[in-house]
Design a protein around this motif. Sequence first.
Motif, PDB file in Angstrom:
ATOM      1  N   GLY A 130       0.800  -1.225   0.000  1.00  0.00           N
ATOM      2  CA  GLY A 130       0.000   0.000   0.000  1.00  0.00           C
ATOM      3  C   GLY A 130       0.823   1.261   0.000  1.00  0.00           C
ATOM      4  N   GLY A 131       2.132   1.161   0.308  1.00  0.00           N
ATOM      5  CA  GLY A 131       2.930   2.378   0.371  1.00  0.00           C
ATOM      6  C   GLY A 131       4.390   2.172   0.054  1.00  0.00           C
ATOM      7  N   HIS A 132       4.746   1.057  -0.565  1.00  0.00           N
ATOM      8  CA  HIS A 132       6.160   0.825  -0.879  1.00  0.00           C
ATOM      9  C   HIS A 132       6.615   1.692  -2.048  1.00  0.00           C
ATOM     10  N   GLY A 133       5.868   1.636  -3.159  1.00  0.00           N
ATOM     11  CA  GLY A 133       6.235   2.382  -4.351  1.00  0.00           C
ATOM     12  C   GLY A 133       5.725   3.813  -4.309  1.00  0.00           C
ATOM     13  N   ASP A 134       5.837   4.503  -5.448  1.00  0.00           N
ATOM     14  CA  ASP A 134       5.348   5.882  -5.519  1.00  0.00           C
ATOM     15  C   ASP A 134       3.836   5.930  -5.392  1.00  0.00           C
ATOM     16  N   VAL A 135       3.168   4.963  -5.993  1.00  0.00           N
ATOM     17  CA  VAL A 135       1.708   4.898  -5.920  1.00  0.00           C
ATOM     18  C   VAL A 135       1.296   3.439  -6.089  1.00  0.00           C
ATOM     19  N   VAL A 136       0.224   3.058  -5.390  1.00  0.00           N
ATOM     20  CA  VAL A 136      -0.305   1.691  -5.449  1.00  0.00           C
ATOM     21  C   VAL A 136      -1.755   1.780  -5.908  1.00  0.00           C
ATOM     22  N   THR A 137      -2.122   0.951  -6.878  1.00  0.00           N
ATOM     23  CA  THR A 137      -3.487   1.010  -7.411  1.00  0.00           C
ATOM     24  C   THR A 137      -4.268  -0.230  -7.002  1.00  0.00           C
ATOM     25  N   TRP A 138      -5.575  -0.022  -6.824  1.00  0.00           N
ATOM     26  CA  TRP A 138      -6.452  -1.077  -6.295  1.00  0.00           C
ATOM     27  C   TRP A 138      -7.719  -1.185  -7.135  1.00  0.00           C
ATOM     28  N   SER A 139      -8.231  -2.399  -7.232  1.00  0.00           N
ATOM     29  CA  SER A 139      -9.554  -2.644  -7.800  1.00  0.00           C
ATOM     30  C   SER A 139     -10.447  -3.214  -6.713  1.00  0.00           C
ATOM     31  N   PHE A 140     -11.700  -2.765  -6.706  1.00  0.00           N
ATOM     32  CA  PHE A 140     -12.691  -3.313  -5.782  1.00  0.00           C
ATOM     33  C   PHE A 140     -13.805  -4.032  -6.543  1.00  0.00           C
ATOM     34  N   TYR A 141     -13.437  -4.571  -7.703  1.00  0.00           N
ATOM     35  CA  TYR A 141     -14.364  -5.401  -8.475  1.00  0.00           C
ATOM     36  C   TYR A 141     -14.952  -6.463  -7.539  1.00  0.00           C
ATOM     37  N   PRO A 142     -16.222  -6.845  -7.722  1.00  0.00           N
ATOM     38  CA  PRO A 142     -16.888  -7.703  -6.732  1.00  0.00           C
ATOM     39  C   PRO A 142     -16.147  -8.978  -6.346  1.00  0.00           C
ATOM     40  N   GLY A 143     -15.365  -9.574  -7.269  1.00  0.00           N
ATOM     41  CA  GLY A 143     -14.687 -10.816  -6.951  1.00  0.00           C
ATOM     42  C   GLY A 143     -13.380 -10.658  -6.207  1.00  0.00           C
ATOM     43  N   LYS A 144     -12.937  -9.423  -5.956  1.00  0.00           N
ATOM     44  CA  LYS A 144     -11.664  -9.207  -5.268  1.00  0.00           C
ATOM     45  C   LYS A 144     -11.772  -9.553  -3.777  1.00  0.00           C
ATOM     46  N   ASN A 145     -10.621  -9.655  -3.126  1.00  0.00           N
ATOM     47  CA  ASN A 145     -10.627  -9.931  -1.678  1.00  0.00           C
ATOM     48  C   ASN A 145     -11.402  -8.863  -0.928  1.00  0.00           C
ATOM     49  N   LEU A 146     -11.244  -7.616  -1.330  1.00  0.00           N
ATOM     50  CA  LEU A 146     -12.086  -6.526  -0.841  1.00  0.00           C
ATOM     51  C   LEU A 146     -12.896  -6.050  -2.036  1.00  0.00           C
ATOM     52  N   GLY A 147     -14.101  -6.578  -2.163  1.00  0.00           N
ATOM     53  CA  GLY A 147     -14.911  -6.313  -3.345  1.00  0.00           C
ATOM     54  C   GLY A 147     -16.155  -5.517  -3.018  1.00  0.00           C
ATOM     55  N   ALA A 148     -16.495  -4.593  -3.904  1.00  0.00           N
ATOM     56  CA  ALA A 148     -17.728  -3.821  -3.774  1.00  0.00           C
ATOM     57  C   ALA A 148     -18.893  -4.622  -4.352  1.00  0.00           C
ATOM     58  N   LEU A 149     -20.052  -3.976  -4.462  1.00  0.00           N
ATOM     59  CA  LEU A 149     -21.211  -4.597  -5.109  1.00  0.00           C
ATOM     60  C   LEU A 149     -21.360  -4.055  -6.527  1.00  0.00           C
ATOM     61  N   GLY A 150     -20.262  -3.623  -7.084  1.00  0.00           N
ATOM     62  CA  GLY A 150     -20.177  -3.082  -8.438  1.00  0.00           C
ATOM     63  C   GLY A 150     -18.727  -2.701  -8.650  1.00  0.00           C
ATOM     64  N   ASP A 151     -18.468  -1.856  -9.632  1.00  0.00           N
ATOM     65  CA  ASP A 151     -17.092  -1.456  -9.873  1.00  0.00           C
ATOM     66  C   ASP A 151     -16.634  -0.422  -8.849  1.00  0.00           C
ATOM     67  N   GLY A 152     -15.335  -0.408  -8.632  1.00  0.00           N
ATOM     68  CA  GLY A 152     -14.721   0.578  -7.746  1.00  0.00           C
ATOM     69  C   GLY A 152     -13.225   0.417  -7.793  1.00  0.00           C
ATOM     70  N   GLY A 153     -12.508   1.470  -7.456  1.00  0.00           N
ATOM     71  CA  GLY A 153     -11.054   1.409  -7.442  1.00  0.00           C
ATOM     72  C   GLY A 153     -10.495   2.501  -6.556  1.00  0.00           C
ATOM     73  N   ALA A 154      -9.177   2.509  -6.393  1.00  0.00           N
ATOM     74  CA  ALA A 154      -8.524   3.525  -5.564  1.00  0.00           C
ATOM     75  C   ALA A 154      -7.031   3.480  -5.797  1.00  0.00           C
ATOM     76  N   ILE A 155      -6.362   4.519  -5.316  1.00  0.00           N
ATOM     77  CA  ILE A 155      -4.911   4.497  -5.197  1.00  0.00           C
ATOM     78  C   ILE A 155      -4.558   4.800  -3.745  1.00  0.00           C
TER      79      ILE A 155
END
Length: 364
Positions: free
Chosen positions: A172-197
């Motif tokens: 989450g903080g090793h590199g300059d920026v870390v990107t995330w997906s919260f697609y429903p099937g992810k370990n941390l998944g929303a009930l639709g699309d979502g993402g973050a850095i």
Amino acid sequence: MNVPFLDLKVPYLELQPEIDAAIKRVLDSGWYVLGEEVDAFEQEYAIYCDAKHCVGLANGLDAMHLALLALGVGAGDEVIVPSNTFIATWLAVSQCGAKPVPVEPVEATYNLDPRQIEGAITPRTKAIIPVHLYGQPVDLDPILTTARKHSLKVLEDAAQAHGARYKDKRIGGHGDVVTWSFYPGKNLGALGDGGAITTNDNEIAERLRMLRNYGSRVKYVNEVRGYNSRLDPIQAAVLRVKLKHLDEWNARRTEIASRYNTMLADLTLPAVPEWASPVWHLYVIRTKKREALQSHLIEAGVGTLIHYPVPPHLQQAYADQGYKQGDFPIAEAMAEVVLSLPIGPHLTIEQQEKVIAALLEFNP
């Protein structure tokens, strides 16, 4: 008893009262774009990732695309990417007008090989994108060392690695920026699309907040040519609920992986370096008899998937790059033999026993 590869309804049912209350809270608020719910999730997820900032975005691809723009990647630049990854990693680079430059993985771990990066660097190289594939951390220290040596930026694609640790520190903080997906099937998944850095860089975080919102910090004042890519507050509310359960659910995945490791010792199983604490987004085995095994498992009522059957360099989308079969033999060989077994946190012991029994019964 059938065993689906993934059942997205079961996690909702486990947390239904909490999720329903969170959604109602947003609906009752009357605020449906950004706002307090998104702010709260960003603060909570930044703390979880040991990062200074989290910026919520519409999806994981947007997170990578806008993060690259925030790092200054543009037309004519080159970005080093894994040859073995989901195509979104490459697409984000292309969307910036830059060129993805593939580097092969370490055969044992599927992840980008740090030893091969230096040979792919040219005067046009601007950044490196290591991917924490299948939920297992890539070896970051040598990648960061190479990046610093050549004044390159590092963007970590952590779409499958929510909660994973590299040398005891959360991704989450090793590199300059870390990107995330919260697609429903992810370990941390929303009930639709979502993402973050997530990032520890104040300027990158501020630039991303502008880029996601039409290039604006103040309404109707547009400082740059931005985009519309904002995490939905309903999804943020759902993610806040699920974040509280993420470590427990990851622990369940680890228990399932451990049972597979014990019971399927004769198969080619995932290798985990001593410095890695994976979160087992996927459990990927290898078999040269994949088609026959997959058919056998289907007949036994066990669902499987292939991640991923065609490497990015052989996709039609990148035909203009002139790559051909044999250019990246490790990635190509993996694409022919990998098979993902069920491993969601709600896979029961009985279901897993059925998967294991079906695998042990396979005799082509």
